[in-house]
Design an enzyme around this catalytic site. Structure first.
Site, PDB file in Angstrom:
ATOM      1  N   LYS A  11       0.817  -1.223   0.000  1.00 15.60           N
ATOM      2  CA  LYS A  11       0.000   0.000   0.000  1.00 15.60           C
ATOM      3  C   LYS A  11       0.856   1.281   0.000  1.00 15.60           C
ATOM      4  O   LYS A  11       2.061   1.228   0.259  1.00 15.60           O
ATOM      5  CB  LYS A  11      -0.927  -0.028   1.217  1.00 15.60           C
ATOM      6  N   TYR A  51     -12.618  -2.337  -3.599  1.00 18.70           N
ATOM      7  CA  TYR A  51     -13.041  -2.448  -2.197  1.00 18.70           C
ATOM      8  C   TYR A  51     -14.561  -2.366  -2.035  1.00 18.70           C
ATOM      9  O   TYR A  51     -15.048  -2.048  -0.947  1.00 18.70           O
ATOM     10  CB  TYR A  51     -12.373  -1.351  -1.370  1.00 18.70           C
ATOM     11  N   PHE A  59     -15.578   3.499   7.197  1.00 20.50           N
ATOM     12  CA  PHE A  59     -14.217   3.894   6.803  1.00 20.50           C
ATOM     13  C   PHE A  59     -13.999   3.863   5.289  1.00 20.50           C
ATOM     14  O   PHE A  59     -12.891   4.122   4.819  1.00 20.50           O
ATOM     15  CB  PHE A  59     -13.182   2.995   7.501  1.00 20.50           C
ATOM     16  N   ARG A  87      -1.655 -14.374   4.846  1.00 18.27           N
ATOM     17  CA  ARG A  87      -2.394 -13.710   5.931  1.00 18.27           C
ATOM     18  C   ARG A  87      -1.641 -13.844   7.260  1.00 18.27           C
ATOM     19  O   ARG A  87      -1.642 -12.915   8.078  1.00 18.27           O
ATOM     20  CB  ARG A  87      -3.818 -14.259   6.015  1.00 18.27           C
ATOM     21  N   THR A  93      -5.215  -7.065  10.875  1.00 16.41           N
ATOM     22  CA  THR A  93      -5.476  -5.802  10.151  1.00 16.41           C
ATOM     23  C   THR A  93      -4.990  -4.591  10.942  1.00 16.41           C
ATOM     24  O   THR A  93      -4.381  -3.676  10.387  1.00 16.41           O
ATOM     25  CB  THR A  93      -7.007  -5.662   9.907  1.00 16.41           C
ATOM     26  N   ARG A 104       2.723  -6.331   9.305  1.00 18.99           N
ATOM     27  CA  ARG A 104       2.020  -5.164   9.855  1.00 18.99           C
ATOM     28  C   ARG A 104       2.600  -4.746  11.200  1.00 18.99           C
ATOM     29  O   ARG A 104       2.692  -3.542  11.492  1.00 18.99           O
ATOM     30  CB  ARG A 104       0.523  -5.453   9.943  1.00 18.99           C
ATOM     31  N   ASN A 114      -1.942   0.276   6.675  1.00 21.91           N
ATOM     32  CA  ASN A 114      -1.432  -0.976   7.247  1.00 21.91           C
ATOM     33  C   ASN A 114      -0.558  -1.771   6.285  1.00 21.91           C
ATOM     34  O   ASN A 114      -0.450  -2.992   6.381  1.00 21.91           O
ATOM     35  CB  ASN A 114      -2.572  -1.814   7.846  1.00 21.91           C
ATOM     36  N   HIS A 117      -2.203  -5.533   1.695  1.00 26.11           N
ATOM     37  CA  HIS A 117      -3.500  -6.213   1.575  1.00 26.11           C
ATOM     38  C   HIS A 117      -3.225  -7.620   1.073  1.00 26.11           C
ATOM     39  O   HIS A 117      -2.326  -7.817   0.248  1.00 26.11           O
ATOM     40  CB  HIS A 117      -4.401  -5.499   0.557  1.00 26.11           C
ATOM     41  N   GLU A 128      -9.643 -11.283  -7.326  1.00 22.98           N
ATOM     42  CA  GLU A 128      -8.756 -10.121  -7.147  1.00 22.98           C
ATOM     43  C   GLU A 128      -7.572 -10.170  -8.120  1.00 22.98           C
ATOM     44  O   GLU A 128      -7.143  -9.132  -8.639  1.00 22.98           O
ATOM     45  CB  GLU A 128      -8.260 -10.063  -5.696  1.00 22.98           C
TER      46      GLU A 128
HETATM   47  P1  CMP Z   1      -7.426  -4.572   3.745  1.00 25.67           P
HETATM   48  O1  CMP Z   1      -6.968  -5.965   4.033  1.00 25.67           O
HETATM   49  O2  CMP Z   1      -6.812  -3.904   2.576  1.00 25.67           O
HETATM   50  O3  CMP Z   1      -9.027  -4.566   3.550  1.00 25.67           O
HETATM   51  C1  CMP Z   1      -9.831  -3.445   3.849  1.00 25.67           C
HETATM   52  C2  CMP Z   1      -9.076  -2.366   4.530  1.00 25.67           C
HETATM   53  O4  CMP Z   1      -9.836  -1.384   5.198  1.00 25.67           O
HETATM   54  C3  CMP Z   1      -8.212  -2.960   5.619  1.00 25.67           C
HETATM   55  O5  CMP Z   1      -7.150  -3.683   5.045  1.00 25.67           O
HETATM   56  C4  CMP Z   1      -7.809  -1.712   6.413  1.00 25.67           C
HETATM   57  O6  CMP Z   1      -6.605  -1.144   5.977  1.00 25.67           O
HETATM   58  C5  CMP Z   1      -8.928  -0.727   6.101  1.00 25.67           C
HETATM   59  N1  CMP Z   1      -9.611  -0.276   7.311  1.00 25.67           N
HETATM   60  C6  CMP Z   1      -9.651   1.004   7.744  1.00 25.67           C
HETATM   61  N2  CMP Z   1     -10.341   1.089   8.870  1.00 25.67           N
HETATM   62  C7  CMP Z   1     -10.743  -0.160   9.195  1.00 25.67           C
HETATM   63  C8  CMP Z   1     -11.502  -0.711  10.262  1.00 25.67           C
HETATM   64  N3  CMP Z   1     -11.989   0.058  11.258  1.00 25.67           N
HETATM   65  N4  CMP Z   1     -11.716  -2.048  10.277  1.00 25.67           N
HETATM   66  C9  CMP Z   1     -11.248  -2.834   9.255  1.00 25.67           C
HETATM   67  N5  CMP Z   1     -10.520  -2.358   8.218  1.00 25.67           N
HETATM   68  C10 CMP Z   1     -10.272  -1.032   8.188  1.00 25.67           C
END
Ligand code: CMP
Length: 140
Positions: A11, A51, A59, A87, A93, A104, A114, A117, A128
């Site tokens: 990212k 997304y 968010f 993962r 996350t 992370r 973070n 992905h 994807e």
């Molecule tokens: P990702 O795995 O890319 O999938 C969705 C993304 O939303 C997640 O990583 C986070 O970076 C982002 N995100 C931001 N805020 C939140 C939240 N409160 N809970 C979960 N994901 C979040």
């Protein structure tokens, strides 16, 4: 265990801090092969579509803003159990909850910024991967 492919995205927070190589080293050390990779700057439409499962979440707009704030590196990782392995390598996350030694925990700045992905299932990985790569761009 089956050889799988998963989609990974490095990212904008990580590309901005020049961490692509450090993150790729973690994948390779764990036995995942980078069989496709490109650095792109996503359009807002592209990020929103990618997304869209999160479109109803509070968010969502911030997430899209962040994902178009700089370049990302999209990649296909291949290996035994690649979806779950990636993962595990990424960690939770929220970096505050990520196990030590995970990507992370080491690099992420916040739950939004973070660093990486990864697809959450083999079914979503196939969707994807097809979103970013044509078959000829994936070289195993
Ligand atoms: P990702 O795995 O890319 O999938 C969705 C993304 O939303 C997640 O990583 C986070 O970076 C982002 N995100 C931001 N805020 C939140 C939240 N409160 N809970 C979960 N994901 C979040």
């Amino acid at each position: 265990m089956a050889v799988e492919r998963t989609l990974s995205i490095i990212k904008p927070d990580a590309t901005n801090r020049n961490l692509t190589g450090a993150i790729n080293a973690k994948f390779e050390a764990a036995g995942l092969r980078i069989v496709a990779q490109k650095r792109i700057w996503m359009s807002r439409a592209h990020a929103k579509e990618f997304y869209k499962v999160h479109a109803h979440r509070p968010f969502f707009n911030d997430l899209v803003d962040f994902m178009v704030s700089g370049p990302v590196v999209v990649q296909v990782l291949e290996g035994e159990n690649a979806v779950a392995k990636n993962r595990e390598l990424m960690g939770a996350t929220d970096p505050k909850k990520a196990a030590s030694g995970t990507i992370r925990a080491m690099f992420a700045e916040s739950i939004e910024a973070n660093s990486v992905h990864g697809s959450d299932s083999p079914e979503n990985a196939a969707i994807e991967i097809a979103y970013f790569f044509a078959g000829y761009e994936i070289v195993g």
